[in-house]
Design an enzyme around this catalytic site. Structure first.
Site, PDB file in Angstrom:
ATOM      1  N   ASP A   2      38.077  34.368  34.466  1.00 48.54           N
ATOM      2  CA  ASP A   2      37.366  35.548  33.966  1.00 48.54           C
ATOM      3  C   ASP A   2      35.919  35.180  33.680  1.00 48.54           C
ATOM      4  OD1 ASP A   2      37.021  38.144  33.230  1.00 48.54           O
ATOM      5  OD2 ASP A   2      38.156  38.013  31.358  1.00 48.54           O
ATOM      6  N   ASN A   4      33.166  36.153  35.865  1.00 54.03           N
ATOM      7  CA  ASN A   4      32.255  36.119  37.022  1.00 54.03           C
ATOM      8  C   ASN A   4      31.152  37.169  36.882  1.00 54.03           C
ATOM      9  OD1 ASN A   4      34.047  34.280  38.033  1.00 54.03           O
ATOM     10  ND2 ASN A   4      34.834  35.582  39.674  1.00 54.03           N
ATOM     11  N   GLY A   5      31.547  38.364  36.453  1.00 53.86           N
ATOM     12  CA  GLY A   5      30.582  39.457  36.337  1.00 53.86           C
ATOM     13  C   GLY A   5      29.518  39.139  35.293  1.00 53.86           C
ATOM     14  N   TRP A   7      28.644  36.189  34.245  1.00 57.00           N
ATOM     15  CA  TRP A   7      27.829  35.072  34.728  1.00 57.00           C
ATOM     16  C   TRP A   7      26.675  35.613  35.572  1.00 57.00           C
ATOM     17  CZ3 TRP A   7      26.098  33.134  39.301  1.00 57.00           C
ATOM     18  CH2 TRP A   7      25.631  31.797  39.305  1.00 57.00           C
ATOM     19  N   HIS A  19      31.200  36.417  41.732  1.00 54.66           N
ATOM     20  CA  HIS A  19      32.487  36.123  42.380  1.00 54.66           C
ATOM     21  C   HIS A  19      32.319  34.983  43.390  1.00 54.66           C
ATOM     22  CE1 HIS A  19      34.282  39.397  40.302  1.00 54.66           C
ATOM     23  NE2 HIS A  19      33.709  40.363  40.999  1.00 54.66           N
ATOM     24  N   TRP A  51      42.748  46.871  40.930  1.00 60.27           N
ATOM     25  CA  TRP A  51      42.565  47.909  41.960  1.00 60.27           C
ATOM     26  C   TRP A  51      41.747  49.065  41.412  1.00 60.27           C
ATOM     27  CZ3 TRP A  51      43.332  46.579  46.759  1.00 60.27           C
ATOM     28  CH2 TRP A  51      44.343  45.665  47.097  1.00 60.27           C
ATOM     29  N   LEU A 113      50.119  19.194  45.671  1.00 60.72           N
ATOM     30  CA  LEU A 113      49.763  20.232  44.696  1.00 60.72           C
ATOM     31  C   LEU A 113      50.274  21.553  45.253  1.00 60.72           C
ATOM     32  CD1 LEU A 113      48.073  21.385  42.237  1.00 60.72           C
ATOM     33  CD2 LEU A 113      46.204  21.679  43.872  1.00 60.72           C
TER      34      LEU A 113
END
Ligand code: IPE
Ligand code: MG
Length: 224
Positions: A2, A4-5, A7, A19, A51, A113
């Site tokens: 959480d 990204n926006g 930032w 993003h 969405w 992994l």
């Protein structure tokens, strides 16, 4: 993942660039996991609620996912990463579903992994689907309602076969689960960090793991 926006906003940039920077953080964290002893990493990339975002942002995120899978798949495969994608595939664009299928198929034999990408994922949806499947099995007479136990529910979740998360990290200062693994996180240790996802990397992951190491896990039992 959480923040990204925020930032991007802090730098006067469009959200989309946040993003994009977030994808760089994904790359770094995935790389760091095996070195830190992590065998399973789940990234909450896109929720059933995401969405609701503007169509342009959603399509930008889908584009990033396409680019990520196309450009990283070969390297992930060579690095021993097994890719699994959990979520509601019926809402995803057909070419993304095809890419996801390809990523899963090509990395099936890997075990260094396991990288689980939660995409169009919502825990409530997942539990509703599990409940319906068990109800249908009961109607067909294959199971009796009193046979339903925690294990049977777990086997009908999208995470069947994947261990419950020991540690759940949420970045950007928000302190909520937002429909993430509500069943599976029953006894997860939660770490909330103010770091925004694009700034999260190897050092921040190591710090969260160190914090995890200071926790005492009792699973409801007493210390003694
Ligand atoms: C990334 O951060 C989460 C995704 C859905 C990819 P956000 O887009 O939620 O960033 P903020 O919360 O607006 O800062
Ligand atoms: Mg957010």
């Amino acid at each position: 993942m959480d923040g990204n926006g925020r930032w991007a906003k802090a730098r006067g940039l469009p959200r989309n660039l946040g993003h994009r920077k977030g994808v760089d953080a994904v790359r770094e964290v995935v790389k760091a996991c095996p070195d830190l002893g992590i065998e399973y990493l789940t990234l909450y990339a896109f929720s059933t609620e995401n969405w609701k975002r503007p169509a342009s942002e959603v399509s930008g995120l889908m584009d990033l996912l396409r680019i990520f899978i196309r450009s990283e798949l070969e390297q992930l495969r060579r690095n021993g990463v097994r890719v699994r994608v959990i979520g509601n595939r019926s809402r995803l664009p057909a070419d993304i579903v095809a890419l996801v299928d390809e990523a899963e198929a090509k990395t099936l034999g890997n075990s260094r992994l396991t990288l689980i990408i939660a995409l169009s994922y919502g825990s409530q949806d997942e539990l509703v689907t599990a409940a319906r499947r068990l109800a249908e099995a009961a109607l067909r007479g294959e199971i009796k309602p009193e046979q339903i136990d925690a294990g049977m529910i777990e086997r009908n979740l999208l995470t069947a076969g994947i261990p419950d998360p020991d540690l759940l990290i949420r970045t950007s200062g928000e302190q909520r689960l937002s429909n993430f693994m509500l069943w599976q996180a029953a006894y997860s240790e939660l770490v909330f960090t103010d770091t925004l996802w694009p700034d999260f990397g190897r050092a921040e992951l190591a710090e969260a793991i160190a914090e995890y190491g200071r926790r005492e896990r009792r699973y409801g039992a007493s210390s003694a």
